[in-house]
Design a protein around this motif. Structure first.
Motif, PDB file in Angstrom:
ATOM      1  N   GLU A 219      56.209  48.559  18.089  1.00 16.52           N
ATOM      2  CA  GLU A 219      56.556  49.869  18.643  1.00 16.52           C
ATOM      3  C   GLU A 219      57.864  50.374  18.056  1.00 16.52           C
ATOM      4  O   GLU A 219      58.744  49.603  17.675  1.00 16.52           O
ATOM      5  N   ALA A 220      57.938  51.678  17.979  1.00 12.62           N
ATOM      6  CA  ALA A 220      59.147  52.365  17.515  1.00 12.62           C
ATOM      7  C   ALA A 220      59.393  53.560  18.423  1.00 12.62           C
ATOM      8  O   ALA A 220      58.458  54.117  19.003  1.00 12.62           O
ATOM      9  N   GLY A 221      60.645  53.942  18.561  1.00 17.21           N
ATOM     10  CA  GLY A 221      60.991  55.030  19.457  1.00 17.21           C
ATOM     11  C   GLY A 221      61.033  54.622  20.904  1.00 17.21           C
ATOM     12  O   GLY A 221      60.990  55.464  21.805  1.00 17.21           O
ATOM     13  N   PHE A 222      61.144  53.316  21.140  1.00 15.35           N
ATOM     14  CA  PHE A 222      61.130  52.780  22.505  1.00 15.35           C
ATOM     15  C   PHE A 222      62.476  52.937  23.211  1.00 15.35           C
ATOM     16  O   PHE A 222      62.572  52.752  24.420  1.00 15.35           O
ATOM     17  N   GLU A 223      63.537  53.274  22.479  1.00 14.27           N
ATOM     18  CA  GLU A 223      64.886  53.285  23.057  1.00 14.27           C
ATOM     19  C   GLU A 223      65.081  54.403  24.077  1.00 14.27           C
ATOM     20  O   GLU A 223      65.886  54.289  24.986  1.00 14.27           O
ATOM     21  N   THR A 224      64.331  55.496  23.914  1.00 15.32           N
ATOM     22  CA  THR A 224      64.527  56.669  24.766  1.00 15.32           C
ATOM     23  C   THR A 224      63.329  56.844  25.688  1.00 15.32           C
ATOM     24  O   THR A 224      62.221  57.118  25.222  1.00 15.32           O
ATOM     25  N   PRO A 225      63.503  56.695  26.996  1.00 15.56           N
ATOM     26  CA  PRO A 225      62.381  56.862  27.930  1.00 15.56           C
ATOM     27  C   PRO A 225      61.857  58.290  27.922  1.00 15.56           C
ATOM     28  O   PRO A 225      62.574  59.240  27.620  1.00 15.56           O
ATOM     29  N   GLY A 226      60.594  58.426  28.281  1.00 17.22           N
ATOM     30  CA  GLY A 226      60.007  59.745  28.470  1.00 17.22           C
ATOM     31  C   GLY A 226      59.498  60.417  27.226  1.00 17.22           C
ATOM     32  O   GLY A 226      59.096  61.589  27.276  1.00 17.22           O
ATOM     33  N   ARG A 227      59.498  59.724  26.114  1.00 17.60           N
ATOM     34  CA  ARG A 227      58.988  60.329  24.881  1.00 17.60           C
ATOM     35  C   ARG A 227      57.462  60.468  24.940  1.00 17.60           C
ATOM     36  O   ARG A 227      56.788  59.648  25.545  1.00 17.60           O
ATOM     37  N   PRO A 228      56.904  61.480  24.274  1.00 13.63           N
ATOM     38  CA  PRO A 228      55.448  61.536  24.140  1.00 13.63           C
ATOM     39  C   PRO A 228      54.953  60.377  23.267  1.00 13.63           C
ATOM     40  O   PRO A 228      55.665  59.894  22.388  1.00 13.63           O
ATOM     41  N   CYS A 229      53.724  59.954  23.528  1.00 21.28           N
ATOM     42  CA  CYS A 229      53.178  58.738  22.920  1.00 21.28           C
ATOM     43  C   CYS A 229      52.241  59.058  21.763  1.00 21.28           C
ATOM     44  O   CYS A 229      51.419  59.983  21.838  1.00 21.28           O
ATOM     45  N   ILE A 230      52.340  58.256  20.725  1.00 18.00           N
ATOM     46  CA  ILE A 230      51.363  58.238  19.629  1.00 18.00           C
ATOM     47  C   ILE A 230      50.838  56.815  19.513  1.00 18.00           C
ATOM     48  O   ILE A 230      51.620  55.860  19.481  1.00 18.00           O
ATOM     49  N   LEU A 231      49.516  56.678  19.463  1.00 19.65           N
ATOM     50  CA  LEU A 231      48.871  55.375  19.354  1.00 19.65           C
ATOM     51  C   LEU A 231      48.233  55.234  17.983  1.00 19.65           C
ATOM     52  O   LEU A 231      47.480  56.111  17.547  1.00 19.65           O
ATOM     53  N   LEU A 232      48.535  54.127  17.299  1.00 11.90           N
ATOM     54  CA  LEU A 232      48.043  53.860  15.946  1.00 11.90           C
ATOM     55  C   LEU A 232      47.102  52.666  15.967  1.00 11.90           C
ATOM     56  O   LEU A 232      47.472  51.588  16.444  1.00 11.90           O
ATOM     57  N   LEU A 233      45.905  52.831  15.417  1.00 13.92           N
ATOM     58  CA  LEU A 233      44.873  51.792  15.446  1.00 13.92           C
ATOM     59  C   LEU A 233      44.478  51.420  14.021  1.00 13.92           C
ATOM     60  O   LEU A 233      43.967  52.254  13.259  1.00 13.92           O
ATOM     61  N   HIS A 234      44.684  50.160  13.670  1.00 14.28           N
ATOM     62  CA  HIS A 234      44.416  49.692  12.300  1.00 14.28           C
ATOM     63  C   HIS A 234      42.943  49.370  12.103  1.00 14.28           C
ATOM     64  O   HIS A 234      42.134  49.360  13.028  1.00 14.28           O
ATOM     65  N   GLY A 235      42.598  49.055  10.840  1.00 10.86           N
ATOM     66  CA  GLY A 235      41.241  48.673  10.487  1.00 10.86           C
ATOM     67  C   GLY A 235      41.162  47.264   9.931  1.00 10.86           C
ATOM     68  O   GLY A 235      41.973  46.397  10.255  1.00 10.86           O
ATOM     69  N   PHE A 236      40.176  47.037   9.033  1.00 12.53           N
ATOM     70  CA  PHE A 236      39.869  45.709   8.493  1.00 12.53           C
ATOM     71  C   PHE A 236      40.088  45.705   6.987  1.00 12.53           C
ATOM     72  O   PHE A 236      39.708  46.657   6.310  1.00 12.53           O
ATOM     73  N   PRO A 237      40.625  44.622   6.437  1.00 15.92           N
ATOM     74  CA  PRO A 237      41.251  43.469   7.079  1.00 15.92           C
ATOM     75  C   PRO A 237      42.762  43.701   7.170  1.00 15.92           C
ATOM     76  O   PRO A 237      43.517  43.319   6.283  1.00 15.92           O
ATOM     77  N   GLU A 238      43.163  44.339   8.224  1.00 20.10           N
ATOM     78  CA  GLU A 238      44.565  44.743   8.368  1.00 20.10           C
ATOM     79  C   GLU A 238      45.113  44.280   9.716  1.00 20.10           C
ATOM     80  O   GLU A 238      44.528  43.445  10.401  1.00 20.10           O
ATOM     81  N   LEU A 239      46.254  44.862  10.087  1.00 20.70           N
ATOM     82  CA  LEU A 239      46.983  44.484  11.291  1.00 20.70           C
ATOM     83  C   LEU A 239      47.819  45.679  11.729  1.00 20.70           C
ATOM     84  O   LEU A 239      47.932  46.675  10.987  1.00 20.70           O
ATOM     85  N   ALA A 240      48.453  45.568  12.894  1.00 23.00           N
ATOM     86  CA  ALA A 240      49.430  46.594  13.290  1.00 23.00           C
ATOM     87  C   ALA A 240      50.467  46.798  12.192  1.00 23.00           C
ATOM     88  O   ALA A 240      50.986  47.908  12.003  1.00 23.00           O
ATOM     89  N   TYR A 241      50.759  45.748  11.456  1.00 27.40           N
ATOM     90  CA  TYR A 241      51.735  45.778  10.358  1.00 27.40           C
ATOM     91  C   TYR A 241      51.408  46.853   9.319  1.00 27.40           C
ATOM     92  O   TYR A 241      52.302  47.330   8.615  1.00 27.40           O
ATOM     93  N   SER A 242      50.150  47.252   9.248  1.00 30.02           N
ATOM     94  CA  SER A 242      49.739  48.260   8.269  1.00 30.02           C
ATOM     95  C   SER A 242      50.397  49.614   8.505  1.00 30.02           C
ATOM     96  O   SER A 242      50.402  50.457   7.602  1.00 30.02           O
ATOM     97  N   TRP A 243      50.965  49.823   9.704  1.00 29.99           N
ATOM     98  CA  TRP A 243      51.590  51.096  10.040  1.00 29.99           C
ATOM     99  C   TRP A 243      53.109  51.079   9.862  1.00 29.99           C
ATOM    100  O   TRP A 243      53.785  52.047  10.204  1.00 29.99           O
TER     101      TRP A 243
END
Length: 386
Positions: A30-54
């Motif tokens: 996660e990034a942007g976690f320091e400030t509460p109340g921010r709008p959320c963006i969700l990132l979903l990886h594929g194959f053969p990858e990981l969250a690291y791909s973002w």
């Protein structure tokens, strides 16, 4: 889990775990976690990858004011609670349960609204289904490198007709009967032997992944995609061998023929060897079967009836498609790219083919992807505001 090696991440991204997500202990970047109340963006990886791909796009999205969440999805990486047994239960890997994973994760973070769900490769249909099933939560969607063809159709106007058995797709027999016999990669990935063939690749997992990522990138100059006329053996045989393989070959043997030389690897910019090593270390540890279960759900067709609940339903939230210009993934299912724009997505706000990128667009050309994502999310929010 404490013995796992450190992830090489930009300072703006942290790694953490979230418990009790639909039966999973989910590993999240996660990034942007320091400030509460921010709008959320969700990132979903594929194959053969990981969250690291973002990792290359997350800091810029956070700098723009968003709380950016990228999980290792079910079957991948450091997320636990899933079964890698080929003979185990397949249902947890079906698309509706993957949507439940995504919904549970953002809910755990305290969100009832997600500004954009963004999926790449096999993460793209998961993102699309999130927006289709729960549009009041997932307020816009970006599909990357895999266009979405919509829910499967229900049989229509059949009340007076006798029941017919499920027809087998003849294309697989036709591919096998070509003068150069071929097979489709998704059905290869669905075989019992696929995981073992990849985890025990003759060249090792690291070199297998190096060749695989290279073969599907813009660095492989023969990637010059174009629309196909139809779902026929003759047309599908025009796809590169990482999609329509030689019948007798494994995937490691297929991509080994295109392995870049030592000089090219040493000069590699978008995926230097130290970053590739994180992928290879994770897949040495977990194997590939967790991701391969997703393909089995699709090729088996056993969950199509569940998906037919939404037959005829469209994606009505703002949507966008981004892929590499040198990515065959846009056209691998003939007609889907066109149908997505014409009928499946009713609020399509752009289709962008990024030059200089193949299948791994957010890693190959992150600056252009960042610009397109921020532009789209801003436009989608403005549209929602009226």
């Amino acid at each position: 889990m404490t013995s796992l090696p450190e992830i090489l991440l930009p300072a703006a991204i942290r790694s953490r775990y979230v418990d009790a997500i639909n039966g999973l202990r989910m590993h999240v970047l996660e990034a942007g976690f320091e400030t509460p109340g921010r709008p959320c963006i969700l990132l979903l990886h594929g194959f053969p990858e990981l969250a690291y791909s973002w990792r290359k796009v997350m800091p810029a999205l956070a700098d723009a004011g968003y709380h950016v969440i990228a999980p290792d999805q079910r079957g991948y990486g450091r997320t636990t609670g899933w079964d890698a047994n080929y003979d185990g239960e397949l249902a947890p890997f079906r698309l509706t349960n993957l949507v439940r994973d995504a919904l549970g994760l953002v809910s755990a973070f305290g969100y009832t609204r997600v500004e954009a769900v963004i999926g790449h490769d096999f993460g793209s249909p998961v993102a699309a289904w999130c927006a289709l099933v729960r549009p009041e939560v997932f307020r816009s969607v970006v599909m990357m490198s895999a266009p979405f063809g919509g829910p499967p159709a229900l049989p229509f106007g059949t009340a007076a007709l006798p029941a017919k058995p499920q027809a087998e797709d003849p294309v697989h027999r036709e591919l096998a009967a070509l003068p150069r016999p071929r097979k489709h990669y998704q059905w290869y990935y669905s075989r019992r032997e696929a995981n073992n063939e990849m985890t025990r690749a003759r060249q090792g997992i690291h070199d297998f992944l190096r060749a695989y990522y290279h073969h599907k990138s813009a660095d492989w100059k023969a990637n010059q995609p174009h629309p196909l006329a139809g779902w026929t053996a003759g047309e599908l045989a025009k796809l590169p061998t990482y999609y329509v393989m030689d019948r007798a070959q494994t995937m490691p043997a297929t991509v080994a023929k295109e392995m870049p030389d030592a000089a090219a690897i040493a000069a590699h910019r978008w995926l230097p060897d130290r970053e590739l090593e994180f992928y290879s270390a994770e897949y040495r540890r977990t194997g590939f079967q967790g991701g391969l279960q997703w393909y089995r759900c699709g090729t088996s067709g056993v969950f199509n009836r569940e998906l037919q609940i939404w037959s005829g339903r469209t994606i009505d939230v703002p949507s966008c498609f981004i892929a590499g210009k040198q990515d065959w993934g846009t056209y691998q299912r003939p007609g889907v790219f066109e149908a997505m724009q014409a009928t499946v997505c009713t609020a399509m706000m752009g289709c962008h083919l990024v030059d200089g990128a193949g299948h791994w667009v957010q890693q190959e050309q992150p600056e252009q992807v960042i610009e397109l994502l921020l532009q789209f999310v801003a436009q989608a929010r403005a549209r929602a505001a009226g």
